[in-house]
Motif scaffolding. Structure first.
Motif, PDB file in Angstrom:
ATOM      1  N   THR A 268      39.348  37.776  38.581  1.00 54.59           N
ATOM      2  CA  THR A 268      39.544  37.484  37.155  1.00 54.59           C
ATOM      3  C   THR A 268      39.995  38.716  36.398  1.00 54.59           C
ATOM      4  N   ILE A 269      39.334  39.837  36.669  1.00 49.60           N
ATOM      5  CA  ILE A 269      39.671  41.087  35.983  1.00 49.60           C
ATOM      6  C   ILE A 269      41.080  41.535  36.363  1.00 49.60           C
ATOM      7  N   SER A 270      41.423  41.373  37.633  1.00 48.17           N
ATOM      8  CA  SER A 270      42.752  41.775  38.087  1.00 48.17           C
ATOM      9  C   SER A 270      43.842  41.025  37.340  1.00 48.17           C
ATOM     10  N   LYS A 271      43.675  39.735  37.164  1.00 50.03           N
ATOM     11  CA  LYS A 271      44.679  38.932  36.458  1.00 50.03           C
ATOM     12  C   LYS A 271      44.862  39.413  35.026  1.00 50.03           C
ATOM     13  N   GLN A 272      43.773  39.778  34.380  1.00 50.29           N
ATOM     14  CA  GLN A 272      43.863  40.243  32.999  1.00 50.29           C
ATOM     15  C   GLN A 272      44.494  41.633  32.917  1.00 50.29           C
ATOM     16  N   LEU A 273      44.102  42.518  33.828  1.00 50.78           N
ATOM     17  CA  LEU A 273      44.632  43.881  33.786  1.00 50.78           C
ATOM     18  C   LEU A 273      46.127  43.924  34.098  1.00 50.78           C
ATOM     19  N   ARG A 274      46.609  43.028  34.944  1.00 57.45           N
ATOM     20  CA  ARG A 274      48.043  43.016  35.287  1.00 57.45           C
ATOM     21  C   ARG A 274      48.927  42.730  34.071  1.00 57.45           C
ATOM     22  N   LYS A 275      48.348  42.137  33.043  1.00 54.01           N
ATOM     23  CA  LYS A 275      49.103  41.873  31.824  1.00 54.01           C
ATOM     24  C   LYS A 275      49.303  43.143  30.998  1.00 54.01           C
TER      25      LYS A 275
END
Length: 439
Positions: A268-275
């Motif tokens: 979940t965190i990875s998806k947000q940080l990639r933005k």
């Protein structure tokens, strides 16, 4: 004596591309000399022009607080795209414009003026530390004639206690702070460069009117597309988890719970940080395709060879061999040869428990109301990494508040720095010097 904005403007006007630093370095050295600092030459040619300007003579053998900066700048590109000429040092009511205004001439002038004011405030006093303004060459190209030359030839005489160099500005806008309190990150470590060349040779018929099933440009393009679509994984280390911990304290509900348990919610965190690429770079190795070529200018000729250059940045202790395997696997083409252009060994991570870190933290907190300070890593490499490699404590920060629009102009057109930031940065460095002499 000129004001800080005036000195920066004049400095910008001394064009100083990497390996063309001597003229600008001589001018800056003379400014230091005229203001009563002790001058030491550590190289006198382009690509090897470095000097130290010290508060006390180095022969006094006091432990030394080093304010590190680099003279060289990157090319300005197309000058027609600049609002003001890139080497004009144009001063408006609010900003100083030109190549190097932020990277790294502006911070150098902050450091210099903090040292000169400290000198004026403490003239004739016996102090615990010497202070050195150290200007070096070719930081942008990682050549051996800059900081590395100084370390190899003059380390013992400098007697370095700590090095303060370029780093991030205030982070609130970058990390999505939900309140207006300033957030500053003091870098304890840096990602290191791994620069690679890809080479693919495929003998084919040479006429462009007949398209071979396989040819170098096509296969290189496919391989690079494979690489570009391969996501580098999110990797937790102590220093980047501190950022999530800090953000969590500003959140509530499920968002706070997720950020406080980053291992459980890594996906979940990875998806947000990639933005947010600027932040994700602190949590992952990165691969950027910076050049594609084959030296072919003939439209109807099929070249036999294709090349590409990759700028990879590795987290502090990530194995180089593992990164190269990741790239090789992602390319999906065993015929592509991968060779190293430039690489660096891992260097130690500085401690956030030293008096110097705490003094820098205190200087920031004393300068910006309700500010927060956290230890971070830098996504880019700077000369301070070479000092860490010698076991020297090094901290990276440019302690100013800067809108994203200014940050986007670094290494691009219309680089500039606010006059207000120039003064506020110098004030933080001065407070750090003051605190360090008494703690």
């Amino acid at each position: 004596m000129f004001t800080a904005p005036e000195v920066l403007s004049l400095y910008i006007q001394k064009k100083s591309l990497s390996c063309e630093e001597k003229n600008a370095g001589e001018w800056l050295k003379n400014i230091c000399d005229e203001n009563g600092l002790h001058i030491y030459n550590y190289g006198s040619e382009n690509g090897n022009y470095n000097f130290a300007a010290t508060l006390f003579p180095i022969s006094d053998s006091l432990p030394n607080i080093v304010l590190l900066n680099h003279i060289d700048v990157v090319d300005a590109g197309d000058s027609n795209l600049w609002t003001y000429p890139p080497y004009s040092g144009f001063i408006t009511e609010t900003d100083i414009w030109g190549r190097g205004a932020f990277d790294n001439k502006g911070p150098a002038i902050m450091q210099l003026f903090s040292l000169l004011e400290f000198k004026s405030n403490h003239l004739g006093e016996n102090l615990n530390y010497n202070i050195t303004f150290l200007a070096v060459s070719c930081e942008e190209t990682l050549c051996d004639g800059g900081a590395q030359y100084v370390l190899e030839n003059h380390l013992s005489e400098l007697n370095i206690a700590v090095v303060i160099g370029e780093g991030s500005t205030e982070l609130g806008e970058l990390i999505g702070s939900e309140n207006e309190e300033p957030i500053f990150g003091i870098s304890l470590a840096h990602k290191r460069p791994l620069w690679l060349e890809l080479n693919l040779s495929i003998p084919t018929s040479g006429h462009g009117s007949v398209t071979p099933e396989e040819y170098a440009n096509k296969e290189m393009a496919i391989a690079l597309s494979n690489l570009a679509q391969k996501k580098t994984p999110l990797i937790y280390i102590k220093e980047n988890k501190e950022i999530l911990k800090f953000i969590a304290e500003q959140r509530s509900g499920m968002s706070k719970f997720i950020l406080k348990h980053p291992v459980l919610f890594k996906s979940t965190i990875s998806k947000q940080l990639r933005k947010q690429p600027e932040i994700f770079a602190l949590f992952s190795n990165t691969v950027t395709i910076t050049s594609i070529g084959n030296n072919n200018s003939t439209i109807n000729m099929i070249p036999q060879n294709a090349t590409a250059i990759l700028d990879c940045r590795l987290l502090p202790e990530f194995p180089q061999e593992k990164m190269m395997k990741f790239i090789s696997d992602a390319l999906e083409n065993d015929s592509i040869k991968i060779s190293i252009i430039e690489t660096m060994e891992p260097s130690p991570i500085s401690s956030s428990e030293t008096s110097f870190y705490k003094n820098l933290e205190s200087a920031i907190e004393a300068s910006y109301d309700n500010s927060n300070v956290i230890p971070i890593i830098l996504p880019n490499y700077s000369d301070i990494g070479q000092f860490r490699a010698y076991g020297i404590q090094g901290y990276s920060i440019i302690p100013i508040q800067l809108d994203l629009d200014f940050l986007k102009c670094i290494h691009a057109e219309n680089e500039r720095i606010p006059i207000k930031a120039l003064h506020s940065g110098a004030s933080v460095y001065l407070k750090f010097l003051e605190f360090s002499q008494i703690h």
